[in-house]
Write a protein that holds these residues in place. Structure first.
Motif, PDB file in Angstrom:
ATOM      1  N   GLU A 119       0.827  -1.201   0.000  1.00 47.61           N
ATOM      2  CA  GLU A 119       0.000   0.000   0.000  1.00 47.61           C
ATOM      3  C   GLU A 119       0.868   1.261   0.000  1.00 47.61           C
ATOM      4  O   GLU A 119       0.529   2.253  -0.637  1.00 47.61           O
ATOM      5  N   ASN A 120       1.986   1.215   0.730  1.00 46.55           N
ATOM      6  CA  ASN A 120       2.869   2.387   0.761  1.00 46.55           C
ATOM      7  C   ASN A 120       3.463   2.640  -0.621  1.00 46.55           C
ATOM      8  O   ASN A 120       3.554   3.785  -1.071  1.00 46.55           O
ATOM      9  N   LEU A 121       3.860   1.570  -1.306  1.00 45.67           N
ATOM     10  CA  LEU A 121       4.415   1.721  -2.654  1.00 45.67           C
ATOM     11  C   LEU A 121       3.363   2.233  -3.627  1.00 45.67           C
ATOM     12  O   LEU A 121       3.692   2.937  -4.588  1.00 45.67           O
ATOM     13  N   ASN A 122       2.113   1.900  -3.367  1.00 46.26           N
ATOM     14  CA  ASN A 122       1.035   2.283  -4.281  1.00 46.26           C
ATOM     15  C   ASN A 122       0.240   3.489  -3.803  1.00 46.26           C
ATOM     16  O   ASN A 122      -0.823   3.791  -4.354  1.00 46.26           O
ATOM     17  N   SER A 123       0.726   4.166  -2.769  1.00 50.84           N
ATOM     18  CA  SER A 123       0.006   5.328  -2.260  1.00 50.84           C
ATOM     19  C   SER A 123       0.403   6.587  -3.009  1.00 50.84           C
ATOM     20  O   SER A 123       1.400   6.613  -3.735  1.00 50.84           O
ATOM     21  N   ARG A 124      -0.366   7.617  -2.833  1.00 49.88           N
ATOM     22  CA  ARG A 124      -0.135   8.866  -3.542  1.00 49.88           C
ATOM     23  C   ARG A 124       1.129   9.554  -3.036  1.00 49.88           C
ATOM     24  O   ARG A 124       1.491   9.458  -1.864  1.00 49.88           O
ATOM     25  N   TRP A 125       1.758  10.294  -3.938  1.00 48.44           N
ATOM     26  CA  TRP A 125       3.028  10.933  -3.623  1.00 48.44           C
ATOM     27  C   TRP A 125       2.880  11.990  -2.532  1.00 48.44           C
ATOM     28  O   TRP A 125       3.756  12.138  -1.677  1.00 48.44           O
ATOM     29  N   ASP A 126       1.764  12.726  -2.544  1.00 47.73           N
ATOM     30  CA  ASP A 126       1.576  13.754  -1.528  1.00 47.73           C
ATOM     31  C   ASP A 126       1.457  13.161  -0.128  1.00 47.73           C
ATOM     32  O   ASP A 126       1.750  13.823   0.872  1.00 47.73           O
ATOM     33  N   PHE A 127       1.053  11.897  -0.032  1.00 51.37           N
ATOM     34  CA  PHE A 127       1.011  11.205   1.251  1.00 51.37           C
ATOM     35  C   PHE A 127       2.410  10.736   1.651  1.00 51.37           C
ATOM     36  O   PHE A 127       2.831  10.887   2.800  1.00 51.37           O
ATOM     37  N   ILE A 128       3.142  10.192   0.677  1.00 47.22           N
ATOM     38  CA  ILE A 128       4.471   9.645   0.960  1.00 47.22           C
ATOM     39  C   ILE A 128       5.430  10.714   1.461  1.00 47.22           C
ATOM     40  O   ILE A 128       6.177  10.498   2.416  1.00 47.22           O
TER      41      ILE A 128
END
Length: 593
Positions: A119-128
């Protein structure tokens, strides 16, 4: 989410294993029953040996009936093997009952790690980009392990309580009065020690946050160790680390002290109680060795299990804060999952167009890009320059579709790129930055970069186009040569060209070079530029640069100022315009030199 809600959610997840839970309860009951029967068998055995009365409790009568099926009475030859068999079978059942929750916990730990990592790899960049460094590692390692331990503790709790209930039933059949007194005492002790449970939970919540801060400090400074050493900051960094280490130590000591206090209190209470029962039975004249031995053993086991329940409650309270962090993050990250984009295929026969693009980060009123408009023909090489904070990196992130425009659109051959499948888009775009990402593996693995569709010819072709093939051939193991951790065995230029080869091997239609040569020596920069020049006209290239020498061969150069296009034209045109940013920046550099 409060702790009760967290535990409720956890039990809901545990509900996936309801069949295993039912089995655990049955095994716990059976384990307690077998041990209780084995101990109760001592009553008729002592009665027979001492010649004092006959055992007249329900369990003893049941044992007599069972032995009668085999034409055996309450003799040593029958009772001793019966007792041994009961305890051996109980141990086997207990082993099975311990294995089930251990397997459930291990499965949960693996599943939650896989889920969160994916999920972290596939989460949005603004979240990461808002996450602390080391936060995910803490969740995957510490929090996931502690949460799976909660599975184990709850599994043990089911077994312990089931066995406890069976001990109580058997003890009641032998001596109702003593058993009821034991339960009353156990309940009173539990209530007295209950405040310690809440204190443990509070300290564990503090520990979870303190541990996360500690990991963040360690990870942050280890990754920047060169800067730490270069700045002679080892001592202050160490001292700050000691503050975190000391906080974690102090909390751990307090938590363990609470556990020790509980253990210290329970043991003397049980001894005092056993002594009191012995005195009562002896004075009342109702003392029978067999009944006393069996009752005391069962009471001892009841107290042990009450203590075990107490300690398991401590463990569960200690682990709940980690589960809370894990479930909070798990619920949060799902809402930031990156979309798969549209369904239209990637196509770039004409070119790209930024049309009135605006962008600002959520919660900020400052526009990073303002009415940004740009047309780029297929095969054009576009240079983007500007001061720090002008919006250059944002353009890159928009091209990579890590971010989406707040307003306006980006088109590829007249199609809004938001309507193009995300995977299809990124498979056709290459990205080389100043911050090179090299995995600790072979040169071939770095060029392949998890894409098993690439053949050896593709990898060699990419290496040749990036002008690193000849260097690879000088290595003893050629493409099978190791690059070391973060590519430490390669120079900066070699790492840069290796990453360039990675994307050229994929036949990209768009190539983004984000300050790709800013940290290179002149020779390495020339080799990168040579590779780029040969791609000109074949691939649409965006060059983000501070070094103006990098963009002299671009077809078009745009200069940004506060998110807006200040100048646009060929390098030759901008050289002639003394008011252009390009002209001023170039001459400032020459004057400085």
């Amino acid at each position: 989410m409060d702790y009760k809600a967290t535990l409720k959610l956890f039990l809901k997840e545990y509900g996936r294993y309801k069949k295993q839970l039912i089995v655990l309860v049955l095994l716990g009951l059976l384990s307690g029953l077998l041990e209780g029967i084995g101990i109760t068998a001592l009553v008729p055995l002592f009665s027979r040996l001492t010649g004092v009365g006959e055992a007249d409790d329900v369990i003893s009568r049941a044992i007599g009936v069972f032995l009668g099926w085999f034409n055996q009475g309450f003799g040593l030859k029958a009772l001793l093997p019966f007792i041994i068999f009961a305890f051996v079978l109980k141990s086997i059942i207990l082993g099975i009952s311990r294995y089930i929750p251990a397997r459930i916990g291990a499965n949960y730990e693996k599943e939650v790690r896989s889920f969160l990592f994916g999920e972290n790899l596939n989460s949005r960049w603004d979240f990461i980009i808002r996450q602390k460094s080391g936060h995910l590692e803490t969740l995957l390692i510490k929090d996931a392990s502690a949460s799976s331990g909660l599975f184990l503790s709850i599994g043990e709790m089911f077994i312990t309580i089931s066995s406890l209930l069976m001990y109580i039933v058997i003890a009641l059949s032998i001596s109702t009065t003593i058993t009821l007194l034991s339960l009353a005492l156990g309940g009173a002790v539990f209530l007295v020690l209950k405040p310690l449970l809440y204190k443990t939970r509070e300290l564990s919540a503090v520990m979870a946050n303190a541990f996360s801060d500690m990991v963040h400090h360690v990870g942050e400074n280890i990754s920047g160790l060169k800067s730490v050493k270069a700045g002679s900051a080892e001592t202050p960094v160490t001292k700050k680390g000691e503050v975190y280490f000391n906080i974690v130590k102090e909390i751990a000591v307090k938590i363990n002290l609470l556990k020790i206090v509980t253990a210290i209190l329970l043991e003397p209470i049980s001894i005092i109680f056993v002594t009191g029962v012995f005195a009562f039975m002896f004075i009342s004249g109702s003392f029978e060795m067999g009944v006393f031995a069996a009752t005391m053993y069962l009471i001892h086991r009841i107290f042990q299990h009450i203590q075990a329940v107490q300690m398991l409650a401590y463990k569960m309270n200690e682990r709940i804060p980690y589960l809370k962090r894990l479930t909070d993050f798990r619920e949060n990250i799902v809402s930031y999952r990156e979309g798969s984009g549209g369904e239209k295929p990637f196509k770039l026969d004409e070119g790209l167009e930024f049309r009135g693009v605006n962008f600002f980060y959520p919660g900020s009123k400052k526009k990073v890009l303002s009415d940004f408009t740009l047309r780029v023909k297929k095969g054009e090489m576009v240079g983007v320059i500007g001061e720090s904070g002008a919006g250059k990196t944002t353009i890159v992130d928009l091209l990579l579709r890590l971010l989406n425009p707040t307003a306006g659109q980006i088109f590829a051959d007249g199609v809004d790129i938001a309507e193009i499948g995300m995977r299809d888009w990124r498979n056709n775009i290459g990205y080389v930055s100043q911050d090179i990402f090299v995995i600790s593996d072979t040169i071939e693995a770095n060029i392949r970069f998890y894409d098993e569709t690439l053949g050896s010819d593709d990898i060699e072709r990419g290496a040749k186009m990036a002008y690193i093939y000849d260097f690879i051939q000088t290595l003893p193991q050629k493409f099978n040569s190791q690059v070391g951790d973060r590519g430490v065995l390669l120079s900066g230029g070699e790492r840069q060209r290796l990453v360039l080869a990675r994307y050229l091997a994929r036949y990209p239609k768009i190539l983004v070079l984000d300050e790709a040569t800013s940290a290179l020596d002149n020779k390495s920069e020339l080799m990168i530029q040579k590779a780029i020049e040969e791609l000109k006209g074949r691939i649409t290239i965006f060059v983000i640069a501070h070094r103006l020498s990098t963009i002299l061969n671009c077809d078009k150069v745009i200069s940004l100022y506060k998110g807006k296009v200040q100048d646009e034209g060929s390098p030759e045109q901008l050289f002639k315009d003394k008011s252009s940013y390009f002209y001023k920046a170039y001459n400032i550099r020459n004057n400085i030199n």
